[in-house]
Enzyme design. Structure first.
Site, PDB file in Angstrom:
ATOM      1  N   LYS A   2      -7.449   4.304   3.047  1.00  0.00           N
ATOM      2  CA  LYS A   2      -7.561   4.481   4.507  1.00  0.00           C
ATOM      3  C   LYS A   2      -8.200   3.256   5.157  1.00  0.00           C
ATOM      4  O   LYS A   2      -7.849   2.904   6.281  1.00  0.00           O
ATOM      5  CB  LYS A   2      -8.356   5.749   4.840  1.00  0.00           C
ATOM      6  N   TYR A  32     -13.420  11.527  -2.157  1.00  0.00           N
ATOM      7  CA  TYR A  32     -12.290  10.945  -1.410  1.00  0.00           C
ATOM      8  C   TYR A  32     -11.802   9.667  -2.104  1.00  0.00           C
ATOM      9  O   TYR A  32     -10.626   9.318  -2.039  1.00  0.00           O
ATOM     10  CB  TYR A  32     -12.695  10.694   0.046  1.00  0.00           C
TER      11      TYR A  32
HETATM   12  P1  NAD Z   1       0.493  17.295   4.225  1.00  0.00           P
HETATM   13  O1  NAD Z   1       0.444  17.553   2.765  1.00  0.00           O
HETATM   14  O2  NAD Z   1       0.964  18.361   5.098  1.00  0.00           O
HETATM   15  O3  NAD Z   1       1.307  15.980   4.545  1.00  0.00           O
HETATM   16  C1  NAD Z   1       1.350  14.876   3.674  1.00  0.00           C
HETATM   17  C2  NAD Z   1       2.781  14.377   3.689  1.00  0.00           C
HETATM   18  O4  NAD Z   1       2.881  13.177   2.907  1.00  0.00           O
HETATM   19  C3  NAD Z   1       3.766  15.387   3.085  1.00  0.00           C
HETATM   20  O5  NAD Z   1       4.772  15.706   4.009  1.00  0.00           O
HETATM   21  C4  NAD Z   1       4.362  14.628   1.914  1.00  0.00           C
HETATM   22  O6  NAD Z   1       5.716  14.936   1.699  1.00  0.00           O
HETATM   23  C5  NAD Z   1       4.187  13.184   2.387  1.00  0.00           C
HETATM   24  N1  NAD Z   1       4.354  12.219   1.312  1.00  0.00           N
HETATM   25  C6  NAD Z   1       3.600  12.056   0.193  1.00  0.00           C
HETATM   26  N2  NAD Z   1       4.158  11.092  -0.579  1.00  0.00           N
HETATM   27  C7  NAD Z   1       5.256  10.641   0.077  1.00  0.00           C
HETATM   28  C8  NAD Z   1       6.260   9.686  -0.209  1.00  0.00           C
HETATM   29  N3  NAD Z   1       6.259   8.958  -1.344  1.00  0.00           N
HETATM   30  N4  NAD Z   1       7.266   9.495   0.683  1.00  0.00           N
HETATM   31  C9  NAD Z   1       7.316  10.222   1.817  1.00  0.00           C
HETATM   32  N5  NAD Z   1       6.399  11.144   2.144  1.00  0.00           N
HETATM   33  C10 NAD Z   1       5.384  11.349   1.289  1.00  0.00           C
HETATM   34  O7  NAD Z   1      -1.028  16.868   4.591  1.00  0.00           O
HETATM   35  P2  NAD Z   1      -1.672  16.331   5.942  1.00  0.00           P
HETATM   36  O8  NAD Z   1      -3.106  16.666   5.825  1.00  0.00           O
HETATM   37  O9  NAD Z   1      -0.897  16.774   7.116  1.00  0.00           O
HETATM   38  O10 NAD Z   1      -1.567  14.748   5.776  1.00  0.00           O
HETATM   39  C11 NAD Z   1      -1.002  13.903   6.768  1.00  0.00           C
HETATM   40  C12 NAD Z   1      -1.837  12.649   6.937  1.00  0.00           C
HETATM   41  O11 NAD Z   1      -3.083  12.995   7.549  1.00  0.00           O
HETATM   42  C13 NAD Z   1      -2.196  11.919   5.650  1.00  0.00           C
HETATM   43  O12 NAD Z   1      -2.163  10.527   5.878  1.00  0.00           O
HETATM   44  C14 NAD Z   1      -3.615  12.367   5.406  1.00  0.00           C
HETATM   45  O13 NAD Z   1      -4.341  11.457   4.607  1.00  0.00           O
HETATM   46  C15 NAD Z   1      -4.117  12.369   6.834  1.00  0.00           C
HETATM   47  N6  NAD Z   1      -5.365  13.095   7.069  1.00  0.00           N
HETATM   48  C16 NAD Z   1      -5.482  14.397   6.707  1.00  0.00           C
HETATM   49  C17 NAD Z   1      -6.665  15.060   6.953  1.00  0.00           C
HETATM   50  C18 NAD Z   1      -6.828  16.510   6.540  1.00  0.00           C
HETATM   51  O14 NAD Z   1      -7.979  16.980   6.476  1.00  0.00           O
HETATM   52  N7  NAD Z   1      -5.773  17.244   6.312  1.00  0.00           N
HETATM   53  C19 NAD Z   1      -7.746  14.407   7.555  1.00  0.00           C
HETATM   54  C20 NAD Z   1      -7.579  13.071   7.928  1.00  0.00           C
HETATM   55  C21 NAD Z   1      -6.389  12.424   7.680  1.00  0.00           C
END
Ligand code: NAD
Length: 264
Positions: A165, A158
């Site tokens: 984070k 990570y």
């Molecule tokens: P996802 O890939 O569906 O979403 C990530 C989003 O970030 C995308 O829509 C992408 O376009 C956007 N993004 C990246 N760079 C960008 C920029 N410069 N400007 C605007 N948008 C931008 O993945 P997700 O898992 O839904 O991620 C959403 C959030 O949840 C993130 O913060 C991720 O770290 C967090 N998260 C995810 C998980 C998991 O297991 N999927 C767990 C904990 C936290």
């Protein structure tokens, strides 16, 4: 059950890439509860996909471009939001970015430019977005962002995203302190692993899912809809007394000091 909970409320959802996105699960929950929503998308490749999703499920919801690494994009996005809504009640910030390479090798190898980029997109964007959104939250508001357990403890691969984070969670607390007097709450959801585009960039993501299944008190992984339900709670008046918090939606995995799965 939550029908009508957000009737009359307006929200901006940042971070939908596709129907697996956590932002989409949050949007579904909020729209089902009666909220009117506006979305962003990142660049041309995602415009079609996001607009297609909206035309199928939320035909009245507009979407505008916003790359959060650009101040002018954030300003223009909220200008567009202002053209739709007189007031904004909530923002869901569900986005992050790190170079894929940095999620596949030792943290020690993280280079300056990649470190800066990960923190700029994944953390500073929350500050910039909150600054633009706050003046529109004239009757108070709620800002929710997505974090992960890798902020608290080391999670293999990570790396820089864990550092980002940790900074995100601290930023949410400082923002909560600044914006509290305006009745604006800022909270984090610490989500368990969900299969999304971003998650697939992390080496060993599958193994992490298996670990959660083996070690978490609930003995399973979570569903994105469970994050959506928590986001709905946080943006609703039901959470009116909560700010600066990190809520874990991870089947309880974070409370386990030691998991012996695979060791015995
Ligand atoms: P996802 O890939 O569906 O979403 C990530 C989003 O970030 C995308 O829509 C992408 O376009 C956007 N993004 C990246 N760079 C960008 C920029 N410069 N400007 C605007 N948008 C931008 O993945 P997700 O898992 O839904 O991620 C959403 C959030 O949840 C993130 O913060 C991720 O770290 C967090 N998260 C995810 C998980 C998991 O297991 N999927 C767990 C904990 C936290």
């Amino acid at each position: 059950m939550a029908e009508g909970l957000l009737t009359g409320k307006t929200g901006a959802i940042l971070g939908v890439a596709n129907d697996h996105s956590i932002a989409w699960a949050c949007a579904r929950a909020c729209a089902n509860a009666g909220a009117q929503l506006v979305f962003n998308y990142l660049g041309d490749p995602l415009e079609k996909r996001v607009k297609k999703l909206l035309s199928k499920h939320m035909p009245d919801a507009p979407a505008y471009p916003c790359d959060v690494s650009k101040d002018e994009d954030i300003t223009q996005f909220f200008e567009n939001v202002r053209n739709h809504f007189d007031r904004l009640d909530f923002v869901i910030h569900s986005l992050a970015y790190a170079d894929r390479e940095d999620l596949h090798r030792d943290f020690l190898g993280t280079q300056r430019a990649n470190f800066a980029m990960a923190l700029d997109i994944s953390v500073y964007s929350l500050v910039a977005v909150a600054r633009e959104a706050a003046p529109m939250m004239t009757q108070g508001g709620s800002i929710v962002t997505m974090t992960y357990f890798g902020a608290e403890k080391v999670v293999p691969n990570y790396n820089v995203m864990g550092v980002a984070k940790a900074a995100l969670e601290a930023s949410a607390r400082y923002l909560a302190s600044d914006l509290g007097p305006s009745g604006i709450r800022v909270n984090c959801i610490s989500a368990g692993p969900v299969r999304t585009l971003s998650a697939s960039a992390i080496a060993g993501a599958r193994a992490i899912g298996k670990y959660v299944e083996a070690v978490s008190p609930l003995g399973r992984n979570i569903d994105a809809a469970e994050i959506g339900a928590t986001a709905l709670y946080l943006v609703s008046d039901w959470a009116s007394g909560m700010t600066g918090e990190v809520l874990h939606v991870d089947a309880g995995c974070n409370i386990m000091g030691m998991g012996l799965a695979g060791v015995e």
